[in-house]
Design a protein around this motif. Structure first.
Motif, PDB file in Angstrom:
ATOM      1  N   ASP A   1       0.845  -1.200   0.000  1.00  0.00           N
ATOM      2  CA  ASP A   1       0.000   0.000   0.000  1.00  0.00           C
ATOM      3  C   ASP A   1       0.878   1.247   0.000  1.00  0.00           C
ATOM      4  N   ILE A   2       0.261   2.372  -0.301  1.00  0.00           N
ATOM      5  CA  ILE A   2       0.963   3.668  -0.284  1.00  0.00           C
ATOM      6  C   ILE A   2       0.079   4.670   0.444  1.00  0.00           C
ATOM      7  N   LEU A   3       0.680   5.449   1.338  1.00  0.00           N
ATOM      8  CA  LEU A   3      -0.046   6.405   2.160  1.00  0.00           C
ATOM      9  C   LEU A   3       0.548   7.799   1.964  1.00  0.00           C
ATOM     10  N   HIS A   4      -0.332   8.797   1.863  1.00  0.00           N
ATOM     11  CA  HIS A   4       0.101  10.163   1.544  1.00  0.00           C
ATOM     12  C   HIS A   4       0.035  11.109   2.734  1.00  0.00           C
ATOM     13  N   ASN A   5      -1.033  11.071   3.507  1.00  0.00           N
ATOM     14  CA  ASN A   5      -1.139  11.989   4.640  1.00  0.00           C
ATOM     15  C   ASN A   5      -2.270  11.554   5.565  1.00  0.00           C
ATOM     16  N   GLU A   6      -2.316  12.197   6.714  1.00  0.00           N
ATOM     17  CA  GLU A   6      -3.442  12.037   7.619  1.00  0.00           C
ATOM     18  C   GLU A   6      -4.428  13.167   7.356  1.00  0.00           C
ATOM     19  N   TRP A   7      -5.667  12.827   7.155  1.00  0.00           N
ATOM     20  CA  TRP A   7      -6.677  13.854   6.927  1.00  0.00           C
ATOM     21  C   TRP A   7      -6.945  14.627   8.206  1.00  0.00           C
ATOM     22  N   HIS A   8      -7.187  15.904   8.035  1.00  0.00           N
ATOM     23  CA  HIS A   8      -7.467  16.795   9.156  1.00  0.00           C
ATOM     24  C   HIS A   8      -8.888  16.544   9.662  1.00  0.00           C
ATOM     25  N   ILE A  13       5.380   8.693   1.217  1.00  0.00           N
ATOM     26  CA  ILE A  13       5.926   9.624   0.230  1.00  0.00           C
ATOM     27  C   ILE A  13       6.982  10.568   0.807  1.00  0.00           C
ATOM     28  N   SER A  14       7.273  10.433   2.099  1.00  0.00           N
ATOM     29  CA  SER A  14       8.363  11.213   2.686  1.00  0.00           C
ATOM     30  C   SER A  14       8.812  10.542   3.968  1.00  0.00           C
ATOM     31  N   GLU A  15       9.989  10.936   4.455  1.00  0.00           N
ATOM     32  CA  GLU A  15      10.509  10.388   5.696  1.00  0.00           C
ATOM     33  C   GLU A  15       9.585  10.707   6.873  1.00  0.00           C
ATOM     34  N   HIS A  70       6.381  -2.057  11.686  1.00  0.00           N
ATOM     35  CA  HIS A  70       7.798  -2.401  11.821  1.00  0.00           C
ATOM     36  C   HIS A  70       8.595  -1.712  10.722  1.00  0.00           C
ATOM     37  N   TYR A  71       9.747  -1.164  11.099  1.00  0.00           N
ATOM     38  CA  TYR A  71      10.507  -0.346  10.155  1.00  0.00           C
ATOM     39  C   TYR A  71      10.945  -1.126   8.919  1.00  0.00           C
ATOM     40  N   THR A  72      11.142  -2.443   9.038  1.00  0.00           N
ATOM     41  CA  THR A  72      11.620  -3.212   7.891  1.00  0.00           C
ATOM     42  C   THR A  72      10.564  -3.347   6.796  1.00  0.00           C
ATOM     43  N   LYS A  73       9.312  -3.084   7.132  1.00  0.00           N
ATOM     44  CA  LYS A  73       8.239  -3.177   6.141  1.00  0.00           C
ATOM     45  C   LYS A  73       7.979  -1.851   5.438  1.00  0.00           C
ATOM     46  N   THR A  74       8.655  -0.782   5.865  1.00  0.00           N
ATOM     47  CA  THR A  74       8.337   0.554   5.361  1.00  0.00           C
ATOM     48  C   THR A  74       9.400   1.044   4.393  1.00  0.00           C
ATOM     49  N   HIS A  75       8.953   1.797   3.390  1.00  0.00           N
ATOM     50  CA  HIS A  75       9.843   2.340   2.364  1.00  0.00           C
ATOM     51  C   HIS A  75       9.360   3.726   1.971  1.00  0.00           C
ATOM     52  N   VAL A  76      10.300   4.588   1.623  1.00  0.00           N
ATOM     53  CA  VAL A  76       9.961   5.935   1.165  1.00  0.00           C
ATOM     54  C   VAL A  76      10.174   6.031  -0.335  1.00  0.00           C
ATOM     55  N   PHE A  77       9.110   6.344  -1.056  1.00  0.00           N
ATOM     56  CA  PHE A  77       9.197   6.686  -2.481  1.00  0.00           C
ATOM     57  C   PHE A  77       8.725   8.133  -2.600  1.00  0.00           C
ATOM     58  N   SER A  78       9.645   9.064  -2.657  1.00  0.00           N
ATOM     59  CA  SER A  78       9.280  10.484  -2.644  1.00  0.00           C
ATOM     60  C   SER A  78       8.463  10.862  -3.874  1.00  0.00           C
ATOM     61  N   ASN A  79       7.486  11.736  -3.652  1.00  0.00           N
ATOM     62  CA  ASN A  79       6.774  12.312  -4.793  1.00  0.00           C
ATOM     63  C   ASN A  79       7.774  12.988  -5.721  1.00  0.00           C
ATOM     64  N   TYR A  86       2.998  15.618   0.735  1.00  0.00           N
ATOM     65  CA  TYR A  86       4.237  16.143   0.147  1.00  0.00           C
ATOM     66  C   TYR A  86       3.821  16.693  -1.212  1.00  0.00           C
ATOM     67  N   PRO A  87       3.362  17.950  -1.264  1.00  0.00           N
ATOM     68  CA  PRO A  87       2.633  18.480  -2.423  1.00  0.00           C
ATOM     69  C   PRO A  87       3.452  18.481  -3.711  1.00  0.00           C
ATOM     70  N   LEU A  88       2.771  18.246  -4.811  1.00  0.00           N
ATOM     71  CA  LEU A  88       3.416  18.225  -6.127  1.00  0.00           C
ATOM     72  C   LEU A  88       3.495  19.620  -6.744  1.00  0.00           C
ATOM     73  N   THR A  89       2.434  20.414  -6.618  1.00  0.00           N
ATOM     74  CA  THR A  89       2.400  21.697  -7.329  1.00  0.00           C
ATOM     75  C   THR A  89       3.492  22.635  -6.845  1.00  0.00           C
ATOM     76  N   SER A  90       3.820  22.579  -5.576  1.00  0.00           N
ATOM     77  CA  SER A  90       4.911  23.417  -5.076  1.00  0.00           C
ATOM     78  C   SER A  90       6.249  22.978  -5.661  1.00  0.00           C
ATOM     79  N   LEU A  91       6.432  21.676  -5.854  1.00  0.00           N
ATOM     80  CA  LEU A  91       7.645  21.193  -6.524  1.00  0.00           C
ATOM     81  C   LEU A  91       7.685  21.654  -7.972  1.00  0.00           C
ATOM     82  N   GLU A  92       6.510  21.652  -8.613  1.00  0.00           N
ATOM     83  CA  GLU A  92       6.435  22.110 -10.003  1.00  0.00           C
ATOM     84  C   GLU A  92       6.797  23.590 -10.105  1.00  0.00           C
TER      85      GLU A  92
END
Length: 214
Positions: A17-24, A46-48, A61-70, A180-186
């Motif tokens: 799975d991939i998770l982006h943020n916690e909703w407010h 999507i971020s550390e 568990h940390y071994t199951k987690t991976h960061v793929f940055s936007n 980890y917003p995309l438009t600001s990176l753009e």
């Protein structure tokens, strides 16, 4: 919710799975997925910061987690490929006008009412144009209350975001929360500064990249 049954039927299946943020103030995918984490083999964030949330708050568990940055396409968001003059001409804006832009969904998370109100406060100040690109459930109410502002241009949903950014002097973000917003990176790739709230996502980008103000 299907994962327990899928795991029984296909025991060798790998679930990622991939998770982006916690909703407010919402029940979000972080806490929903935590109920089924024993059936998920690999967790992507999507971020550390969000990896730390997954581990420290939700007990993964940390071994199951991976960061793929936007990431973004630097061939598409290449300032040398987009003319400021042409982009402004399409919007009917001359080069002497300061263009302040909002690019995003018109919905609760992005809090666009703040940007529309900013345009209203600037209406009597000459030389500014506020451009809004996007669509969403708050569009009708925002245009009903602010759509007649003389300094506001609403372009609707756009398939040419690089040109909109090229036409801008600054992008303003008003989000309540982000991943980890995309438009600001753009915008950063297009050499256009941003003004953003001091929240997760924007904070990480701007403190590291130095391309705007929090």
């Amino acid at each position: 919710a299907l994962l327990p049954n899928l795991r029984k039927a296909f025991p060798d299946m790998v679930v990622v799975d991939i998770l982006h943020n916690e909703w407010h103030n919402h029940r979000d995918w972080f806490n929903v997925s935590s109920e089924y984490r024993e059936f998920i083999d690999e967790r992507i964030t999507i971020s550390e910061h969000w990896r730390d949330v997954l581990i420290d708050k939700y007990g993964e568990h940390y071994t199951k987690t991976h960061v793929f940055s936007n990431s973004i396409d630097l061939n598409e968001f290449d300032p040398s490929s987009h003319s400021r003059e042409v982009a402004r001409a399409r919007l009917g804006i001359d080069d002497s006008t300061r263009v302040v832009s909002f690019v995003g969904r018109l919905q609760e998370q992005k809090n666009p009412a703040v940007f529309f109100e900013l345009a209203r406060l600037f209406e009597s100040i000459p030389g500014y144009r506020f451009v809004v690109a996007g669509d969403g459930p708050e569009r009708e109410s925002l245009l009903a209350s602010h759509g007649k502002l003389r300094n506001l241009t609403y372009v609707g949903p756009s398939n040419d975001v690089p040109s909109l950014i090229a036409a801008s002097d600054v992008l303003v973000f008003t989000s309540v929360f982000e991943g980890y917003p995309l438009t600001s990176l753009e915008a950063a790739a297009m050499n256009v500064p941003v003004i953003a709230p001091d929240i997760v996502g924007f904070r990480e980008q701007i403190e590291e990249g130095g391309f705007g103000l929090l």
